[in-house]
Write a protein that holds these residues in place. Structure first.
Motif, PDB file in Angstrom:
ATOM      1  N   LEU A 144       1.023  -1.179   0.085  1.00  0.00           N
ATOM      2  CA  LEU A 144      -0.019   0.018  -0.005  1.00  0.00           C
ATOM      3  C   LEU A 144       0.832   1.206   0.243  1.00  0.00           C
ATOM      4  CD1 LEU A 144      -2.733  -1.044   2.729  1.00  0.00           C
ATOM      5  CD2 LEU A 144      -2.862  -1.067   0.128  1.00  0.00           C
ATOM      6  N   PHE A 145       0.281   2.218  -0.535  1.00  0.00           N
ATOM      7  CA  PHE A 145       1.131   3.447  -0.647  1.00  0.00           C
ATOM      8  C   PHE A 145       0.949   4.010   0.928  1.00  0.00           C
ATOM      9  CE2 PHE A 145      -0.208   3.191  -5.060  1.00  0.00           C
ATOM     10  CZ  PHE A 145       1.213   3.185  -5.551  1.00  0.00           C
ATOM     11  N   PRO A 146       1.973   4.236   1.596  1.00  0.00           N
ATOM     12  CA  PRO A 146       2.038   4.692   2.973  1.00  0.00           C
ATOM     13  C   PRO A 146       1.591   6.247   3.174  1.00  0.00           C
ATOM     14  CG  PRO A 146       4.294   4.648   2.228  1.00  0.00           C
ATOM     15  CD  PRO A 146       3.271   3.810   1.314  1.00  0.00           C
ATOM     16  N   ARG A 171      -4.324   7.945   2.110  1.00  0.00           N
ATOM     17  CA  ARG A 171      -5.271   7.367   2.973  1.00  0.00           C
ATOM     18  C   ARG A 171      -5.766   5.885   2.290  1.00  0.00           C
ATOM     19  NH1 ARG A 171      -6.993  10.981   7.051  1.00  0.00           N
ATOM     20  NH2 ARG A 171      -6.223  13.100   6.727  1.00  0.00           N
ATOM     21  N   VAL A 172      -6.493   5.342   2.810  1.00  0.00           N
ATOM     22  CA  VAL A 172      -7.178   4.156   2.454  1.00  0.00           C
ATOM     23  C   VAL A 172      -7.750   4.375   1.185  1.00  0.00           C
ATOM     24  CG1 VAL A 172      -8.707   2.223   2.836  1.00  0.00           C
ATOM     25  CG2 VAL A 172      -7.041   2.396   4.640  1.00  0.00           C
ATOM     26  N   LYS A 173      -8.735   5.308   1.446  1.00  0.00           N
ATOM     27  CA  LYS A 173      -9.674   5.698   0.163  1.00  0.00           C
ATOM     28  C   LYS A 173      -9.054   5.949  -1.118  1.00  0.00           C
ATOM     29  CE  LYS A 173     -10.391  10.548   1.244  1.00  0.00           C
ATOM     30  NZ  LYS A 173     -11.341  11.775   1.343  1.00  0.00           N
ATOM     31  N   ASP A 174      -7.795   6.588  -1.055  1.00  0.00           N
ATOM     32  CA  ASP A 174      -6.841   7.017  -2.108  1.00  0.00           C
ATOM     33  C   ASP A 174      -6.111   5.910  -2.574  1.00  0.00           C
ATOM     34  OD1 ASP A 174      -7.721   9.852  -2.293  1.00  0.00           O
ATOM     35  OD2 ASP A 174      -6.403  10.048  -0.269  1.00  0.00           O
ATOM     36  N   ASN A 175      -5.904   4.765  -1.706  1.00  0.00           N
ATOM     37  CA  ASN A 175      -5.186   3.737  -2.224  1.00  0.00           C
ATOM     38  C   ASN A 175      -5.991   2.841  -3.146  1.00  0.00           C
ATOM     39  OD1 ASN A 175      -2.450   2.790  -1.105  1.00  0.00           O
ATOM     40  ND2 ASN A 175      -2.905   3.814   0.483  1.00  0.00           N
ATOM     41  N   LEU A 176      -7.168   2.859  -2.679  1.00  0.00           N
ATOM     42  CA  LEU A 176      -8.283   1.943  -3.365  1.00  0.00           C
ATOM     43  C   LEU A 176      -8.954   2.853  -4.675  1.00  0.00           C
ATOM     44  CD1 LEU A 176     -10.616   0.982  -0.438  1.00  0.00           C
ATOM     45  CD2 LEU A 176      -8.440  -0.136  -1.536  1.00  0.00           C
ATOM     46  N   THR A 177      -8.466   4.097  -4.929  1.00  0.00           N
ATOM     47  CA  THR A 177      -9.299   4.946  -5.956  1.00  0.00           C
ATOM     48  C   THR A 177      -8.277   5.139  -7.273  1.00  0.00           C
ATOM     49  OG1 THR A 177      -9.182   6.877  -4.815  1.00  0.00           O
ATOM     50  CG2 THR A 177     -11.257   5.386  -4.614  1.00  0.00           C
ATOM     51  N   GLU A 208      -8.216   6.262   7.098  1.00  0.00           N
ATOM     52  CA  GLU A 208      -7.278   6.120   7.853  1.00  0.00           C
ATOM     53  C   GLU A 208      -5.948   5.939   6.919  1.00  0.00           C
ATOM     54  OE1 GLU A 208      -6.900   5.891  10.885  1.00  0.00           O
ATOM     55  OE2 GLU A 208      -8.581   5.508  12.095  1.00  0.00           O
ATOM     56  N   PHE A 209      -4.858   6.135   7.311  1.00  0.00           N
ATOM     57  CA  PHE A 209      -3.490   5.743   6.605  1.00  0.00           C
ATOM     58  C   PHE A 209      -3.285   4.367   6.933  1.00  0.00           C
ATOM     59  CE2 PHE A 209      -3.376  10.410   6.678  1.00  0.00           C
ATOM     60  CZ  PHE A 209      -2.947  10.770   5.487  1.00  0.00           C
ATOM     61  N   GLN A 259      -5.774  -6.057   8.458  1.00  0.00           N
ATOM     62  CA  GLN A 259      -6.563  -5.177   7.598  1.00  0.00           C
ATOM     63  C   GLN A 259      -5.899  -4.444   6.524  1.00  0.00           C
ATOM     64  OE1 GLN A 259      -6.863  -2.297  11.112  1.00  0.00           O
ATOM     65  NE2 GLN A 259      -8.922  -3.290  11.778  1.00  0.00           N
ATOM     66  N   LYS A 260      -4.621  -4.574   6.613  1.00  0.00           N
ATOM     67  CA  LYS A 260      -3.825  -3.865   5.498  1.00  0.00           C
ATOM     68  C   LYS A 260      -3.954  -5.042   4.177  1.00  0.00           C
ATOM     69  CE  LYS A 260      -0.288  -1.555   7.972  1.00  0.00           C
ATOM     70  NZ  LYS A 260       1.080  -1.681   8.356  1.00  0.00           N
ATOM     71  N   GLN A 261      -4.071  -6.334   4.506  1.00  0.00           N
ATOM     72  CA  GLN A 261      -4.146  -7.123   3.431  1.00  0.00           C
ATOM     73  C   GLN A 261      -5.334  -7.376   2.877  1.00  0.00           C
ATOM     74  OE1 GLN A 261      -2.237  -8.291   1.371  1.00  0.00           O
ATOM     75  NE2 GLN A 261      -1.332  -9.981   1.974  1.00  0.00           N
ATOM     76  N   ARG A 262      -6.280  -7.109   3.784  1.00  0.00           N
ATOM     77  CA  ARG A 262      -8.009  -6.903   3.405  1.00  0.00           C
ATOM     78  C   ARG A 262      -7.790  -5.667   2.272  1.00  0.00           C
ATOM     79  NH1 ARG A 262     -12.047  -7.435   8.111  1.00  0.00           N
ATOM     80  NH2 ARG A 262     -10.097  -6.805   9.374  1.00  0.00           N
TER      81      ARG A 262
END
Length: 263
Positions: free
Chosen positions: A111-113, A116-122, A155-156, A164-167
């Motif tokens: 993941l990009f540290p 945020r989660v939303k930006d990693n996903l989009t 979250e970051f 959670q990171k793997q999910r």
């Protein structure tokens, strides 16, 4: 159903025997690092909807095989034919298009540290697919909710547990609507209590008919979820079959020796 071992062009081709159409064919796939030959002529058919689990000792070539499927490792020779396209021999544009149909989940999340989660996903949906940001967020949030992490949207990665990171990493791959999911030991970096939450997501994908190739040391998962198990050692497929055959009645002595150590 076809026999798992078929004689094709004088090569043994491992075929899962599924009634679905063939999504991917590996033909005499070889990979060397200098003088070290890591893959020694892999011949495999992967049918749509199948879950193939790759087991074997460390250093046997399992991860190299998986990474060669989407050309993260360029094969030294041989063919990777995915949905009719021979990837090592196609154009860069076609290769990129084919790769978008393969989701990859790594051991270390990747993941990009700083996002945020939303930006990693989009980010891939916006940058690669050209999707409208609001539509990308809607899709990603729905998938994150599906794996029970809707509350981690802002979250970051540093504030997430390993599981959670793997999910999140799985959701990132699923967001691109892949035809094939590749899992490279997705639970090996997790604490034991976090393994189950990741495997549950993978079991759900399998139940929904996702085509999957999984490298894992989780033998219970392999037995429960796999349609077909490949035992790989020294860069070759030593034995292949249904889980009950591999785990309960292995034919090859090398397979027996391995299973005696890990079961």
């Amino acid at each position: 159903m076809s026999e798992p071992w078929t004689d094709q062009a004088e090569k043994k081709v491992v075929d899962s025997g599924s009634i679905g159409d063939i999504m991917m064919e590996l033909r005499d796939l070889r990979k060397s690092f200098g003088k070290l030959e890591v893959l020694k002529g892999i011949n495999l058919n992967v049918h749509r909807g199948d879950v193939l689990v790759l087991i074997g000792p460390s250093g046997s070539g399992k991860s190299t095989l998986l990474r060669s499927v989407n050309l993260l490792e360029m094969p030294t020779s041989g063919h990777v034919i995915f949905e009719g396209i021979d990837l090592p021999k196609t154009s860069k544009k076609q290769l990129c298009q084919s790769r978008q149909k393969m989701g990859m989940v790594f051991q270390q999340f990747n993941l990009f540290p700083h996002l945020r989660v939303k930006d990693n996903l989009t980010i891939s949906l916006r940058k690669v697919r050209g999707m409208d940001p609001k539509e990308a967020e809607k899709k990603a949030h729905a998938l994150l909710t599906r794996v029970g992490l809707a509350d981690k949207w802002e979250e970051f990665p540093a504030r997430l547990s390993g599981g959670q990171k793997q999910r999140v990493a799985i959701v990132r791959a699923l967001a691109m609507d892949p035809d094939l999911m590749l899992f490279d030991e997705p639970t090996s970096a997790l604490d034991p209590e976090m393994v189950g939450e990741v495997l549950d997501v993978m079991k759900g994908l399998a139940a929904e008919g996702m085509t999957m190739m999984v490298v894992t040391h989780e033998m219970r998962f392999a037995r429960q979820v796999a349609d077909y198990v490949l035992f790989i050692d020294d860069g070759m497929i030593v034995e292949a079959g249904k889980p009950e055959q591999i785990f309960d009645d292995p034919k090859e002595q090398r397979t027996k020796d391995f299973l005696q150590k890990v079961l």
